[in-house]
Design an enzyme around this catalytic site. Structure first.
Site, PDB file in Angstrom:
ATOM      1  N   TYR A   8      -0.909  -5.015  14.168  1.00  0.00           N
ATOM      2  CA  TYR A   8      -0.455  -4.071  15.067  1.00  0.00           C
ATOM      3  C   TYR A   8      -1.443  -2.843  15.369  1.00  0.00           C
ATOM      4  O   TYR A   8      -1.814  -2.583  16.480  1.00  0.00           O
ATOM      5  CB  TYR A   8       0.945  -3.131  14.365  1.00  0.00           C
ATOM      6  CG  TYR A   8       1.511  -2.316  15.504  1.00  0.00           C
ATOM      7  CD1 TYR A   8       2.761  -2.873  16.100  1.00  0.00           C
ATOM      8  CD2 TYR A   8       1.048  -1.084  15.847  1.00  0.00           C
ATOM      9  CE1 TYR A   8       3.435  -2.104  16.992  1.00  0.00           C
ATOM     10  CE2 TYR A   8       1.903  -0.506  16.736  1.00  0.00           C
ATOM     11  CZ  TYR A   8       2.906  -0.785  17.411  1.00  0.00           C
ATOM     12  OH  TYR A   8       3.650  -0.056  18.330  1.00  0.00           O
ATOM     13  N   PHE A  63      -7.002  -2.041  46.737  1.00  0.00           N
ATOM     14  CA  PHE A  63      -6.167  -3.250  46.543  1.00  0.00           C
ATOM     15  C   PHE A  63      -4.759  -3.158  46.761  1.00  0.00           C
ATOM     16  O   PHE A  63      -4.408  -1.807  46.425  1.00  0.00           O
ATOM     17  CB  PHE A  63      -6.543  -4.201  45.055  1.00  0.00           C
ATOM     18  CG  PHE A  63      -5.711  -5.194  45.060  1.00  0.00           C
ATOM     19  CD1 PHE A  63      -5.996  -6.224  45.847  1.00  0.00           C
ATOM     20  CD2 PHE A  63      -4.880  -5.479  43.959  1.00  0.00           C
ATOM     21  CE1 PHE A  63      -5.259  -7.502  45.651  1.00  0.00           C
ATOM     22  CE2 PHE A  63      -4.118  -6.690  43.739  1.00  0.00           C
ATOM     23  CZ  PHE A  63      -4.220  -7.666  44.602  1.00  0.00           C
ATOM     24  N   ASP A  64      -3.773  -4.011  46.987  1.00  0.00           N
ATOM     25  CA  ASP A  64      -2.522  -3.527  47.220  1.00  0.00           C
ATOM     26  C   ASP A  64      -1.584  -3.085  46.147  1.00  0.00           C
ATOM     27  O   ASP A  64      -1.053  -1.746  46.369  1.00  0.00           O
ATOM     28  CB  ASP A  64      -1.665  -4.740  47.941  1.00  0.00           C
ATOM     29  CG  ASP A  64      -1.463  -6.107  46.985  1.00  0.00           C
ATOM     30  OD1 ASP A  64      -2.208  -6.036  46.027  1.00  0.00           O
ATOM     31  OD2 ASP A  64      -0.802  -7.118  47.095  1.00  0.00           O
ATOM     32  N   ASP A  96     -13.040  -0.203  40.558  1.00  0.00           N
ATOM     33  CA  ASP A  96     -12.061  -1.251  40.341  1.00  0.00           C
ATOM     34  C   ASP A  96     -12.607  -2.599  40.139  1.00  0.00           C
ATOM     35  O   ASP A  96     -13.068  -3.293  41.005  1.00  0.00           O
ATOM     36  CB  ASP A  96     -11.022  -1.234  41.498  1.00  0.00           C
ATOM     37  CG  ASP A  96      -9.748  -2.107  41.263  1.00  0.00           C
ATOM     38  OD1 ASP A  96      -9.673  -2.884  40.295  1.00  0.00           O
ATOM     39  OD2 ASP A  96      -8.918  -2.365  42.235  1.00  0.00           O
ATOM     40  N   ALA A 120     -12.440  -5.892  38.906  1.00  0.00           N
ATOM     41  CA  ALA A 120     -11.533  -7.279  38.861  1.00  0.00           C
ATOM     42  C   ALA A 120     -12.828  -8.191  38.716  1.00  0.00           C
ATOM     43  O   ALA A 120     -12.526  -9.304  38.037  1.00  0.00           O
ATOM     44  CB  ALA A 120     -10.604  -7.512  39.725  1.00  0.00           C
ATOM     45  N   LYS A 149      -9.083 -11.873  36.199  1.00  0.00           N
ATOM     46  CA  LYS A 149     -10.147 -12.379  37.405  1.00  0.00           C
ATOM     47  C   LYS A 149     -11.290 -12.661  36.470  1.00  0.00           C
ATOM     48  O   LYS A 149     -11.440 -13.665  35.876  1.00  0.00           O
ATOM     49  CB  LYS A 149     -10.244 -11.335  38.253  1.00  0.00           C
ATOM     50  CG  LYS A 149      -9.263 -10.948  39.266  1.00  0.00           C
ATOM     51  CD  LYS A 149      -7.793 -10.869  39.064  1.00  0.00           C
ATOM     52  CE  LYS A 149      -6.843 -10.794  40.174  1.00  0.00           C
ATOM     53  NZ  LYS A 149      -6.657  -9.287  40.207  1.00  0.00           N
ATOM     54  N   HIS A 182       6.027  -8.256  50.202  1.00  0.00           N
ATOM     55  CA  HIS A 182       5.697  -9.666  50.152  1.00  0.00           C
ATOM     56  C   HIS A 182       6.068 -10.521  49.295  1.00  0.00           C
ATOM     57  O   HIS A 182       6.289 -11.726  49.208  1.00  0.00           O
ATOM     58  CB  HIS A 182       4.243  -9.797  50.642  1.00  0.00           C
ATOM     59  CG  HIS A 182       3.205  -9.040  49.684  1.00  0.00           C
ATOM     60  ND1 HIS A 182       3.323  -7.762  49.536  1.00  0.00           N
ATOM     61  CD2 HIS A 182       2.601  -9.460  48.613  1.00  0.00           C
ATOM     62  CE1 HIS A 182       2.388  -7.379  48.351  1.00  0.00           C
ATOM     63  NE2 HIS A 182       2.037  -8.408  48.001  1.00  0.00           N
TER      64      HIS A 182
END
Ligand SMILES: *Cc1c(COP(=O)(O)O)cnc(C)c1O
Length: 468
Positions: free
Chosen positions: A75, A127-128, A218, A220, A261, A452
Site C-alpha cells: 500500500y 484535448f477534450d 500535456d 501523452a 499512450k 460523444h
C-alpha cells in the site's frame, strides 16, 4: 535500422496472439442499429480492426509483462512506485511525481487546485477531457492553434504549434494574474496528432515566463513529438531522441501524462511538477479520490509497466516504425483521393469527412456518418472528431456544428501489422467509390458533458425506410 533498406519493418516479433472478431455486413448493420450509431456502444469482439483509440490499447513487451510479475503491491512505499518515480524524474527532471489512474485524473486534480471561476487556461489546443476538466472547475479553456493548422490539405512540419502572438494578445486582454497555466499538448491530439516544434515550446516558455505564467506539457505523446522534432526540426537530426524529449520537458514547469499512450501501458498516468505547494494540494485531492501518494489509483504492477514503457518508447527503431505506420496509411489514402489532415499525425490518420462527404450537411454529422460506414462495410472502428464531439448549443438551444469533421483512425501501439492496414485502405477505397449514396445521421439524444461517449443517433429519413 540500416540506412540502405527502405522498408521499415515492425521492430518486434509476436509471442502471444489474440483472434480478431469477424462478422458479416448484415450482422454489423444490426449491431449499428442497436448501438444507436454510436461506436462506443459496440462490443469490441464485434470489431475487426479497432482504431477507435491508441489509448491503453497497445501491446506490452515481454519485459513489461515480466515487470508485472515483479510488481510490488504494498500500500505504502512500494518498490514499484520508486521505479516509477525514478524513471519519470530522470526523464522529466521534475521533483514532484504523483501517480494517477489515467490522464483525466491528473487533469481533474490539477484544475481543482489551480482553476476556478474567472481564470483561464491557455493552450495550443486542449484535448477534450482536458477542456472538460478545465471547464468543470469553472475556468475557461482558450485554444491558440497555429495559423494553418486548419488548412488540412497543406502539409507543414509543425501544425501542432501554438500561435504565440494570439496567446500574448489574450494574456494582455485577460490579465496574466487570471491565467494560472499554459498547457502545451504534445503532440496536438485534437488537431490531428500534429507535433509541436522545440522552437514553439521554447517560445511558449519565454512568452509565459515574461508574464509569470507557468507552463505544463500535456505529454501523452511526448516520444512521438520528440521523434518528429528529430526528423523535421533543424539542428536535431543527429540528437538522440531521449535528449530531445528531455529538452522538451526542460521548456516546462510540469507535465501531466496519460500513460495509456507513450508509456506503452494499458492504464495509468501521472502529474509531475516542481511547484511543491501545488503538489501538496494535489496530493490532498489524490488521497481523496485516487489513493495514497505511492500508488494513486494504480496497482504496483501498473507502475512497473509504465516505468519500463517510458524507456522502451524512446527506442528509435520503435519510433521510426511508429511514425511510418501512420504515414503509410496516410500516403495511400491520399493516392486514392481520400482527403486527410496532411501530413498524418504521429498516432494515426485523420480523414477530412467534410471534404470527403461534401453532400452531407454538418448538422447531419458527416464524420460520424463516415465512421459508422467504415464499421458497416469493413468492421473497422474509428472515432469521430467533429460535431458530435465538439458541437455546441447556442443561447437559443440551437445546434452549432464544429469547425471540423474528422474521422480519426488511431493506431494502437505494436498491435496491427501492415496487412491489417492494407485491409483498411481497401475498405476505404470501396467507400470512396460509393460515397455519393451515403446519407447522414441525426441526433436522437445527447447528454450535456462529453456527449460523444453516449449520444444516440439514427440515419436521416428513417421513415421512408432505411437505405444503407
Ligand atoms: C488521452 C489524453 C488525455 C486523457 O487521458 P486519459 O488517460 O484518457 O484519461 C489527455 N490529454 C491528451 C493529449 C490525451 O491524448
Amino acid at each position: 535500422m540500416e540506412q540502405k533498406w527502405k522498408t521499415i519493418i515492425e521492430p518486434f516479433k509476436i509471442k502471444s496472439v489474440e483472434p480478431l472478431g469477424f462478422t458479416t455486413r448484415e450482422e454489423r448493420l444490426c449491431i449499428l442499429e442497436s448501438a444507436h450509431y454510436n461506436l462506443f456502444n459496440i462490443r469490441a469482439e464485434k470489431v475487426l480492426i479497432d482504431l477507435l483509440t491508441d489509448s491503453g490499447t497497445g501491446a506490452m513487451s515481454a519485459a513489461q509483462w515480466a515487470g508485472i510479475m515483479l510488481g510490488d503491491e504494498s500500500y505504502a512505499g512500494a518498490r514499484s512506485y520508486y521505479n516509477f518515480e525514478n524513471e519519470i524524474k530522470d526523464l522529466t527532471g521534475y521533483k514532484e511525481i504523483i501517480p494517477v489512474h489515467q490522464g483525466r485524473a491528473a487533469e481533474k486534480i490539477l484544475f481543482s487546485v489551480i482553476g476556478g471561476k474567472g481564470s483561464y487556461i491557455i493552450s495550443n489546443s486542449h484535448f477534450d477531457t482536458t477542456r472538460a476538466n478545465v471547464e468543470a472547475s469553472g475556468a475557461g479553456a482558450a485554444d491558440f492553434p497555429a495559423k494553418g493548422a486548419f488548412d488540412f490539405d497543406k502539409p507543414a512540419p509543425f501544425k501542432g504549434n501554438a500561435d504565440l502572438a494570439a496567446m500574448e494578445r489574450f494574456i494582455k486582454e485577460k490579465g496574466a494574474r487570471n491565467i494560472p497555466l499554459c498547457v502545451m499538448t504534445v503532440t496536438n491530439n485534437s488537431l490531428g496528432g500534429q507535433p509541436v516544434s522545440m522552437a514553439n515550446l521554447k517560445g511558449a516558455r519565454n512568452l509565459c515566463g515574461k508574464y509569470g505564467i507557468p507552463v505544463f506539457l500535456d505529454c501523452a505523446r511526448f516520444a512521438e513529438n520528440a521523434y518528429f522534432i528529430k526528423l523535421r526540426e533543424k539542428g536535431y537530426n543527429s540528437a538522440p531522441v531521449r535528449e530531445i524529449a528531455e529538452e522538451m520537458f526542460e521548456t516546462a514547469d510540469g507535465a501531466m501524462m496519460s500513460a495509456k499512450k507513450d508509456a506503452l501501458a494499458n492504464m495509468g498516468g501521472f502529474l509531475a511538477m516542481n511547484n511543491a505547494e501545488w503538489a501538496a494540494k494535489a496530493r490532498q485531492l489524490l488521497i481523496l479520490t485516487e489513493g495514497f501518494n505511492t500508488y494513486g489509483g494504480l496497482a504496483g504492477r501498473d507502475l512497473e509497466a509504465i516505468a519500463i514503457g517510458l524507456r522502451e518508447v524512446l527506442e528509435e527503431n520503435y519510433l521510426q516504425y511508429r511514425l511510418r505506420s501512420a504515414e503509410y496509411l496516410g500516403e495511400r489514402l491520399l493516392k486514392r483521393g481520400i482527403p486527410i489532415v496532411n501530413p498524418p499525425g504521429g498516432h494515426g490518420v485523420y480523414i477530412n469527412a467534410k471534404k470527403f462527404l461534401p453532400h452531407i450537411n454538418p448538422r447531419n454529422f458527416p464524420a460520424q456518418t463516415l465512421a459508422t460506414r467504415l464499421y458497416l462495410e469493413g468492421g473497422i472502428r474509428g472515432i469521430e472528431i467533429g460535431s458530435l464531439m465538439f458541437g455546441r448549443r447556442d443561447a437559443g438551444g440551437g445546434f452549432l456544428p464544429a469547425a471540423m469533421e474528422l474521422v480519426r483512425l488511431a493506431m494502437p501501439r505494436r498491435v496491427y501489422t501492415q496487412s491489417h492496414i492494407d485491409y483498411v485502405i481497401e475498405v476505404l477505397e470501396y467507400i470512396a467509390g460509393n460515397k455519393n449514396s451515403i446519407k447522414g445521421l441525426e441526433l436522437v439524444e445527447a447528454p450535456e458533458v462529453l456527449a460523444h461517449f453516449s449520444a444516440k443517433l439514427r440515419p436521416v429519413k428513417q421513415k421512408q425506410g432505411l437505405r444503407v
